[in-house]
Design a protein around this motif. Sequence first.
Motif, PDB file in Angstrom:
ATOM      1  N   ALA A 207       0.804  -1.221   0.000  1.00 59.10           N
ATOM      2  CA  ALA A 207       0.000   0.000   0.000  1.00 59.10           C
ATOM      3  C   ALA A 207       0.836   1.269   0.000  1.00 59.10           C
ATOM      4  O   ALA A 207       0.328   2.349  -0.314  1.00 59.10           O
ATOM      5  N   VAL A 208       2.153   1.172   0.325  1.00 59.02           N
ATOM      6  CA  VAL A 208       2.970   2.381   0.444  1.00 59.02           C
ATOM      7  C   VAL A 208       3.582   2.817  -0.890  1.00 59.02           C
ATOM      8  O   VAL A 208       4.173   3.884  -0.976  1.00 59.02           O
ATOM      9  N   GLY A 209       3.471   1.995  -1.923  1.00 55.52           N
ATOM     10  CA  GLY A 209       4.055   2.371  -3.204  1.00 55.52           C
ATOM     11  C   GLY A 209       4.291   1.162  -4.068  1.00 55.52           C
ATOM     12  O   GLY A 209       3.826   0.064  -3.752  1.00 55.52           O
ATOM     13  N   PRO A 210       5.011   1.335  -5.172  1.00 55.10           N
ATOM     14  CA  PRO A 210       5.294   0.208  -6.068  1.00 55.10           C
ATOM     15  C   PRO A 210       6.365  -0.700  -5.475  1.00 55.10           C
ATOM     16  O   PRO A 210       7.566  -0.475  -5.656  1.00 55.10           O
ATOM     17  N   THR A 211       5.947  -1.697  -4.742  1.00 52.71           N
ATOM     18  CA  THR A 211       6.886  -2.555  -4.022  1.00 52.71           C
ATOM     19  C   THR A 211       6.905  -3.991  -4.524  1.00 52.71           C
ATOM     20  O   THR A 211       7.522  -4.850  -3.899  1.00 52.71           O
ATOM     21  N   GLY A 212       6.252  -4.273  -5.647  1.00 48.00           N
ATOM     22  CA  GLY A 212       6.395  -5.585  -6.257  1.00 48.00           C
ATOM     23  C   GLY A 212       5.135  -6.416  -6.270  1.00 48.00           C
ATOM     24  O   GLY A 212       4.308  -6.346  -5.357  1.00 48.00           O
ATOM     25  N   VAL A 213       5.007  -7.207  -7.322  1.00 47.41           N
ATOM     26  CA  VAL A 213       3.892  -8.151  -7.450  1.00 47.41           C
ATOM     27  C   VAL A 213       4.371  -9.553  -7.795  1.00 47.41           C
ATOM     28  O   VAL A 213       3.556 -10.459  -7.976  1.00 47.41           O
TER      29      VAL A 213
END
Length: 271
Positions: A207-213
């Motif tokens: 939720a805090v940013g683009p941190t991976g999928v």
Amino acid sequence: MRVALAQIRSGTDPAANLALVGDYTRRAAEAGAALVLFPEATMCRFGVPLAPVAEPFDGPWASAVRAAAAEAGIVVVAGMFVPSGDGRVTNTLLATGPGVEARYDKIHLYDAFGFTESKTVAPGRDPVVITVDGITVGLTLCYDIRFPELYVELAERGAELITAHASWGTGPGKLEQWTLLARARAIDTTSVIAAVGQAYPGDEIAAVGPTGVGGSVVASALGEVLASAGADPELLVCDIDLAAARKARETVAVMHNRSGFPHTGRAQSLA
């Protein structure tokens, strides 16, 4: 060529992330890979201030990556952050190992989906290729994958394998877009695309940013999925048939037929 994609889950401690680089590099070398790819933001995940963790390109974090690559006898490509001189950082790939020492600064910044990377990150300008075991390899970072003109430029510089290193943002359809874009860039250029991403960190951190999928993938020069990963940390090892890729480039001929067509994309002005 055997390539390894190290789908790790970076945290906020560069030293702990460096230990992951050492571990996955050793495992990739033991698996016989000539090249191991780590995600964007290997040094430190997004969602925290980057300036305090950024280091010079010849600083201790990068030097330790170089030492790990040298010890394992393998080329390592990993994401880090370097002070830009204007209060921001550069979102940088370090490529290092036998016969290789290069730097790529992300050209296309992620000012999209409610995230403004350009506030804290200064853009790069120059496309970069390296040579691994006689094979030309192009380097790209995350949001770059939405800009086919950069991939065409790399292919025109001789790249047969193009890597994409990401910390992809979550959201409806985003994982599917990542896979589709990797396959599309392969078809655009009749190049093999090796796209490595950060593993999914869980809903709270995501939720805090683009941190991976997760979803690291290798696509053939015809856009076929050769190997793929799930959401969790994984070392994905794939043998790339470059003879088949060269045949595809001759048969489909998009790179040949593009010759002489004026480029209008940003990559031309940066070349």
